[in-house]
Scaffold this active site. Structure first.
Site, PDB file in Angstrom:
ATOM      1  N   ASP A 198       0.864  -1.176   0.000  1.00 29.90           N
ATOM      2  CA  ASP A 198       0.000   0.000   0.000  1.00 29.90           C
ATOM      3  C   ASP A 198       0.900   1.225   0.000  1.00 29.90           C
ATOM      4  O   ASP A 198       1.650   1.465   0.954  1.00 29.90           O
ATOM      5  CB  ASP A 198      -0.914   0.008   1.226  1.00 29.90           C
ATOM      6  CG  ASP A 198      -1.798   1.242   1.264  1.00 29.90           C
ATOM      7  OD1 ASP A 198      -2.691   1.349   0.408  1.00 29.90           O
ATOM      8  OD2 ASP A 198      -1.578   2.107   2.141  1.00 29.90           O
ATOM      9  N   GLU A 282      -1.437  -1.514  -5.662  1.00 29.98           N
ATOM     10  CA  GLU A 282      -2.654  -0.879  -6.143  1.00 29.98           C
ATOM     11  C   GLU A 282      -2.339   0.089  -7.272  1.00 29.98           C
ATOM     12  O   GLU A 282      -1.337   0.821  -7.229  1.00 29.98           O
ATOM     13  CB  GLU A 282      -3.339  -0.130  -4.999  1.00 29.98           C
ATOM     14  CG  GLU A 282      -4.728   0.383  -5.330  1.00 29.98           C
ATOM     15  CD  GLU A 282      -5.414   0.993  -4.125  1.00 29.98           C
ATOM     16  OE1 GLU A 282      -6.597   1.339  -4.231  1.00 29.98           O
ATOM     17  OE2 GLU A 282      -4.757   1.123  -3.079  1.00 29.98           O
ATOM     18  N   ASP A 363      -3.361   1.645   6.842  1.00 27.11           N
ATOM     19  CA  ASP A 363      -2.456   1.286   5.746  1.00 27.11           C
ATOM     20  C   ASP A 363      -2.142  -0.204   5.747  1.00 27.11           C
ATOM     21  O   ASP A 363      -2.070  -0.829   4.680  1.00 27.11           O
ATOM     22  CB  ASP A 363      -1.171   2.109   5.850  1.00 27.11           C
ATOM     23  CG  ASP A 363      -1.435   3.599   5.730  1.00 27.11           C
ATOM     24  OD1 ASP A 363      -2.404   3.968   5.039  1.00 27.11           O
ATOM     25  OD2 ASP A 363      -0.688   4.390   6.340  1.00 27.11           O
TER      26      ASP A 363
END
Length: 409
Positions: A198, A282, A363
């Site tokens: 992340d 991502e 996170d």
């Protein structure tokens, strides 16, 4: 797989002059090719072919009084400049037709001697080589000293000499890597080792195993020095030597920041690829975030370049790389029970799942969900676990405006 290996050059004053002539001649030939095609377009005629441009702009131009100085540089440099112009037009037309992926490419433009980056390319036809002392022998330039920081894994197919905005010279070699040799470079990690990443601003990256990597913030740390250098530049008279020196000082300060950021990205991406068999990250909308008040911090982080490094290194070393869609609710779903708790403002860094009561770090929970969404979670037997398919509910079917994928595309 083709890669570039760049090394710093230390040319002598005479070699700098020779390189400046090569840069100028390549730029003139490129601009002449653009002008010839634009004249043909304005007249409604067919574009001149590469053979015609080579004969008129290089071979015949050397015999004229206006272009006789083209013979002072290697002919390969001029031919490669024509190929660059042809490639620029090819990419432009492919972008217009939608046959080229990525951002839309504009029409080729004329180059200027004031451009921050100047370059010339030598292919094997130029007969460049290395001498016994490790210097780079370039035609009509001489033996240039190279700062070798590592050995080349194979014989290069071409070399591009680059001068950047900071006045530094580099030799960029194109290498065809050996897939078998690349796979044996790193020891094989645990077959079940998978990692979700992340990316953020407070921490550059939070891994699914709980590791948090602080953001170096290279631009923020050098901001005071950059402001001082930029202030000095703004006070210099345009066209003066003092302004040229001040501009070079600003460019060197920015180059130092960019080099430090690139080195950080390389070291981190190599470590993550070496230690894990699969990596998931991502797909962030960096262009959209760069238009917000967080623009400076987003550019300072350099997420796109880091993700690009992860992707090509995973391909090179036989690892699995997965990009998770940006519309995946990684920050809204509980990684323990799968309950979706809804969107949360950015200042909420910890939250408690209303279904199972688990306290989550925002996170870390998102990194675990990235790993799950990529299908990299494993059971005790080592088999991949993917979410079970769920039939669309009645209120979710049909068309409700443009789908998210249309905006993503």
């Amino acid at each position: 797989m083709q890669l570039r290996y760049a090394f710093r050059l230390d040319p002598t004053p005479g070699q700098r002059s020779a390189l400046a002539r090569a840069f100028g001649c390549a730029r003139v030939v490129y601009n002449d090719a653009i002008a010839a095609r634009e004249r043909a377009r304005a007249a409604g005629e067919a574009f001149p072919t590469a053979a015609v441009l080579s004969r008129t702009l290089v071979t015949e131009a050397k015999r004229t009084r206006e272009r006789h100085w083209l013979g002072e540089v290697s002919a390969v440099v001029l031919q490669q400049s024509l190929r660059d112009a042809e490639s620029a037009y090819r990419n432009f037309f492919a972008s217009l037709k939608g046959a080229r992926q990525g951002a839309r490419v504009g029409a080729p433009r004329f180059k200027s001697r004031k451009d921050e980056r100047q370059s010339v390319r030598f292919t094997a036809n130029a007969r460049w080589k290395f001498n016994e002392t490790g210097r780079l022998l370039l035609p009509k330039i001489g033996e240039v000293k190279v700062r070798w920081s590592r050995t080349l894994p194979a014989i290069p197919s071409s070399v591009t000499v680059i001068k950047d905005a900071a006045g530094r010279y580099f030799a960029s070699f194109v290498i065809d890597t050996d897939p078998e040799q690349d796979r044996t470079r790193f020891s094989e990690p645990d077959p079940g080792s998978a990692l979700g990443i992340d990316l953020g601003l407070t921490h550059f990256a939070v891994l699914s195993d709980g590791t948090k990597i602080d953001s170096p913030r290279f631009l923020r740390r050098a901001e005071k020095k950059l402001k001082k250098a930029q202030r000095e530049l703004s006070r210099k008279q345009k066209g003066s030597r003092s302004r040229a020196k001040a501009r070079l000082k600003v460019a060197r300060a920015h180059a130092k920041v960019a080099d430090a950021r690139r080195e950080f990205h390389h070291q981190l991406s190599t470590r993550l690829i070496r230690e894990n068999q699969a990596v998931a990250v991502e797909d962030l909308a960096v262009k959209g975030l760069a238009r917000t008040r967080l623009a400076k911090s987003v550019h300072d982080a350099g997420w796109s370049r880091f993700v690009g490094m992860l992707e090509y290194k995973a391909k090179r070393y036989g690892r699995t790389f997965v990009k998770v869609g940006r519309f995946e609710p990684t920050s809204q779903v509980c990684s323990t029970c799968g309950h979706r708790d809804g969107p949360k403002p950015l200042h909420v860094r910890e939250w408690v799942c209303t279904a199972c009561g688990t306290l989550h770090d925002r996170d870390h929970n998102a990194a675990i969900n990235v790993k799950h969404a990529a299908g990299l979670a494993v059971t005790a037997c080592g088999a991949p676990v993917r979410p079970e398919p769920v039939l669309a509910q009645r209120e979710e079917t049909g068309s409700h405006g443009s789908p998210p994928d249309a905006h993503a595309a």
